[in-house]
Design a protein around this motif. Sequence first.
Motif, PDB file in Angstrom:
ATOM      1  N   HIS A 274     -13.240   6.667 -11.420  1.00 50.15           N
ATOM      2  CA  HIS A 274     -12.920   6.840 -12.841  1.00 50.15           C
ATOM      3  C   HIS A 274     -11.417   6.790 -13.078  1.00 50.15           C
ATOM      4  CE1 HIS A 274     -17.116   7.631 -13.031  1.00 50.15           C
ATOM      5  NE2 HIS A 274     -17.018   8.756 -12.341  1.00 50.15           N
ATOM      6  N   LYS A 275     -10.649   7.280 -12.108  1.00 54.00           N
ATOM      7  CA  LYS A 275      -9.193   7.126 -12.185  1.00 54.00           C
ATOM      8  C   LYS A 275      -8.826   5.647 -12.181  1.00 54.00           C
ATOM      9  CE  LYS A 275      -6.676   7.255  -8.446  1.00 54.00           C
ATOM     10  NZ  LYS A 275      -5.997   7.731  -7.200  1.00 54.00           N
ATOM     11  N   VAL A 276      -9.470   4.901 -11.304  1.00 51.45           N
ATOM     12  CA  VAL A 276      -9.218   3.465 -11.211  1.00 51.45           C
ATOM     13  C   VAL A 276      -9.624   2.760 -12.504  1.00 51.45           C
ATOM     14  CG1 VAL A 276      -9.851   1.351  -9.982  1.00 51.45           C
ATOM     15  CG2 VAL A 276      -9.425   3.462  -8.700  1.00 51.45           C
ATOM     16  N   ALA A 277     -10.774   3.147 -13.054  1.00 47.62           N
ATOM     17  CA  ALA A 277     -11.240   2.540 -14.312  1.00 47.62           C
ATOM     18  C   ALA A 277     -10.233   2.773 -15.435  1.00 47.62           C
ATOM     19  CB  ALA A 277     -12.607   3.101 -14.691  1.00 47.62           C
TER      20      ALA A 277
ATOM     21  N   ARG B  10      -7.956   0.820  -0.721  1.00 49.17           N
ATOM     22  CA  ARG B  10      -8.083   1.697   0.435  1.00 49.17           C
ATOM     23  C   ARG B  10      -7.127   2.886   0.295  1.00 49.17           C
ATOM     24  NH1 ARG B  10      -8.529  -3.778   3.047  1.00 49.17           N
ATOM     25  NH2 ARG B  10     -10.722  -3.922   3.696  1.00 49.17           N
ATOM     26  N   LYS B  11      -7.551   4.027   0.864  1.00 51.55           N
ATOM     27  CA  LYS B  11      -6.779   5.273   0.733  1.00 51.55           C
ATOM     28  C   LYS B  11      -6.440   5.513  -0.746  1.00 51.55           C
ATOM     29  CE  LYS B  11      -4.848   5.196   5.411  1.00 51.55           C
ATOM     30  NZ  LYS B  11      -5.572   4.024   5.927  1.00 51.55           N
ATOM     31  N   VAL B  12      -7.488   5.469  -1.561  1.00 51.30           N
ATOM     32  CA  VAL B  12      -7.320   5.446  -3.019  1.00 51.30           C
ATOM     33  C   VAL B  12      -6.667   6.709  -3.577  1.00 51.30           C
ATOM     34  CG1 VAL B  12      -9.627   6.383  -3.510  1.00 51.30           C
ATOM     35  CG2 VAL B  12      -8.527   4.835  -5.160  1.00 51.30           C
ATOM     36  N   GLU B  13      -6.769   7.813  -2.871  1.00 49.93           N
ATOM     37  CA  GLU B  13      -6.137   9.040  -3.366  1.00 49.93           C
ATOM     38  C   GLU B  13      -4.615   8.921  -3.457  1.00 49.93           C
ATOM     39  OE1 GLU B  13      -8.523   9.051  -1.107  1.00 49.93           O
ATOM     40  OE2 GLU B  13     -10.080  10.505  -1.697  1.00 49.93           O
ATOM     41  N   SER B  14      -4.038   7.950  -2.735  1.00 51.96           N
ATOM     42  CA  SER B  14      -2.582   7.839  -2.680  1.00 51.96           C
ATOM     43  C   SER B  14      -2.030   6.699  -3.527  1.00 51.96           C
ATOM     44  CB  SER B  14      -2.130   7.655  -1.220  1.00 51.96           C
ATOM     45  OG  SER B  14      -2.607   6.421  -0.700  1.00 51.96           O
ATOM     46  N   VAL B  15      -2.866   6.148  -4.418  1.00 54.88           N
ATOM     47  CA  VAL B  15      -2.386   5.076  -5.298  1.00 54.88           C
ATOM     48  C   VAL B  15      -2.919   5.274  -6.718  1.00 54.88           C
ATOM     49  CG1 VAL B  15      -2.176   3.383  -3.447  1.00 54.88           C
ATOM     50  CG2 VAL B  15      -4.323   3.546  -4.710  1.00 54.88           C
ATOM     51  N   LEU B  16      -2.225   4.665  -7.677  1.00 53.44           N
ATOM     52  CA  LEU B  16      -2.621   4.634  -9.093  1.00 53.44           C
ATOM     53  C   LEU B  16      -2.662   6.008  -9.739  1.00 53.44           C
ATOM     54  CD1 LEU B  16      -5.501   1.959  -8.994  1.00 53.44           C
ATOM     55  CD2 LEU B  16      -3.021   1.616  -9.005  1.00 53.44           C
TER      56      LEU B  16
ATOM     57  N   SER C  28       2.710   0.103  -5.348  1.00 49.91           N
ATOM     58  CA  SER C  28       3.350  -1.060  -5.957  1.00 49.91           C
ATOM     59  C   SER C  28       2.535  -2.323  -5.705  1.00 49.91           C
ATOM     60  CB  SER C  28       4.758  -1.223  -5.394  1.00 49.91           C
ATOM     61  OG  SER C  28       5.369  -2.392  -5.889  1.00 49.91           O
ATOM     62  N   TYR C  29       2.047  -2.457  -4.469  1.00 51.25           N
ATOM     63  CA  TYR C  29       1.251  -3.630  -4.116  1.00 51.25           C
ATOM     64  C   TYR C  29      -0.027  -3.694  -4.930  1.00 51.25           C
ATOM     65  CZ  TYR C  29      -2.009  -6.543  -1.466  1.00 51.25           C
ATOM     66  OH  TYR C  29      -2.939  -7.480  -1.107  1.00 51.25           O
ATOM     67  N   TYR C  30      -0.762  -2.605  -5.006  1.00 51.30           N
ATOM     68  CA  TYR C  30      -2.040  -2.615  -5.716  1.00 51.30           C
ATOM     69  C   TYR C  30      -1.857  -2.842  -7.214  1.00 51.30           C
ATOM     70  CZ  TYR C  30      -4.824  -1.161  -1.691  1.00 51.30           C
ATOM     71  OH  TYR C  30      -5.474  -1.120  -0.487  1.00 51.30           O
ATOM     72  N   ARG C  31      -0.851  -2.246  -7.796  1.00 56.36           N
ATOM     73  CA  ARG C  31      -0.608  -2.452  -9.224  1.00 56.36           C
ATOM     74  C   ARG C  31      -0.332  -3.926  -9.528  1.00 56.36           C
ATOM     75  NH1 ARG C  31       1.048   2.242 -12.466  1.00 56.36           N
ATOM     76  NH2 ARG C  31       0.528   4.118 -11.271  1.00 56.36           N
ATOM     77  N   GLU C  32       0.480  -4.546  -8.706  1.00 55.84           N
ATOM     78  CA  GLU C  32       0.797  -5.964  -8.916  1.00 55.84           C
ATOM     79  C   GLU C  32      -0.439  -6.839  -8.700  1.00 55.84           C
ATOM     80  OE1 GLU C  32       3.957  -9.365  -7.288  1.00 55.84           O
ATOM     81  OE2 GLU C  32       4.052  -7.292  -6.542  1.00 55.84           O
TER      82      GLU C  32
ATOM     83  N   TRP D 266      -2.489  -9.259 -11.437  1.00 59.10           N
ATOM     84  CA  TRP D 266      -2.688 -10.682 -11.119  1.00 59.10           C
ATOM     85  C   TRP D 266      -4.163 -11.057 -11.207  1.00 59.10           C
ATOM     86  CZ3 TRP D 266      -4.860 -12.882  -6.484  1.00 59.10           C
ATOM     87  CH2 TRP D 266      -4.651 -14.271  -6.351  1.00 59.10           C
ATOM     88  N   ALA D 267      -5.041 -10.242 -10.606  1.00 60.40           N
ATOM     89  CA  ALA D 267      -6.478 -10.538 -10.607  1.00 60.40           C
ATOM     90  C   ALA D 267      -7.068 -10.456 -12.014  1.00 60.40           C
ATOM     91  CB  ALA D 267      -7.208  -9.577  -9.671  1.00 60.40           C
ATOM     92  N   LEU D 268      -6.582  -9.536 -12.822  1.00 59.72           N
ATOM     93  CA  LEU D 268      -7.094  -9.404 -14.191  1.00 59.72           C
ATOM     94  C   LEU D 268      -6.708 -10.606 -15.043  1.00 59.72           C
ATOM     95  CD1 LEU D 268      -6.483  -5.605 -14.871  1.00 59.72           C
ATOM     96  CD2 LEU D 268      -8.689  -6.738 -14.454  1.00 59.72           C
ATOM     97  N   ASN D 269      -5.548 -11.172 -14.803  1.00 62.40           N
ATOM     98  CA  ASN D 269      -5.173 -12.386 -15.532  1.00 62.40           C
ATOM     99  C   ASN D 269      -6.021 -13.582 -15.109  1.00 62.40           C
ATOM    100  OD1 ASN D 269      -2.824 -12.167 -17.514  1.00 62.40           O
ATOM    101  ND2 ASN D 269      -2.086 -10.917 -15.807  1.00 62.40           N
ATOM    102  N   ILE D 270      -6.418 -13.623 -13.843  1.00 60.59           N
ATOM    103  CA  ILE D 270      -7.352 -14.654 -13.404  1.00 60.59           C
ATOM    104  C   ILE D 270      -8.698 -14.453 -14.087  1.00 60.59           C
ATOM    105  CG2 ILE D 270      -8.643 -15.546 -11.422  1.00 60.59           C
ATOM    106  CD1 ILE D 270      -6.190 -14.892  -9.693  1.00 60.59           C
TER     107      ILE D 270
END
Length: 203
Positions: free
Chosen positions: A17-20, A146-152, A165-169, A173-177
Amino acid sequence: MKVTIISGSHRPQGQSHKVAAFIQQTLLAGICEECAIVSLADNPLPLWDQGVWEGDEKWDVLLTPIREELAGSDAFVVISPEWHGQVPAGLKNFFLLFGKNELGHKPALIVTVSSGDGGAYPVAELRMSSYKNSRLCYIPEQIILRKVESVLNKDPADNDERSNSYYRERISWALNILKAYAGALAQVRESGVTQTDTFNNGM
């Protein structure tokens, strides 16, 4: 353009849900005009039974608002945590309840969530089975968090700076595709070639 995010975790406070919420924010920051979240937290959808196909009133009351939400969408983001190497049961049930009338010939981005180094098995499972009768079109890109607790996370102190930083970028990119696929597949649906009452199910 409207995108609907399907958050597949049963947990009311799960990482999915955090990711969503992050993906919704990213989409609304300039990629699309509308973005809704359909959350499967606390299992709002009962297990499929024959009444779904027979027009049972209880199912119509429950499913009609979601059917309308999905049917009005141009693209989807399907978020799945990895539980014991599998897609959660509620998300599999979702694909029994909604089909080609809501999802057919529309693009979807798979996003999987893992507390450790996993996340690949739900990608394979969704690509293998969930599209068959729904005709949902998964795009070639996918995101495995991966290791989702430490990102976003909202607080920068809670994030691993390099991974975050990597996952946000990569998500942007994937959403624009996904957006580009939404425009292309809209033309496919509008052409009329996908409309048939003869071949209701995939092979």
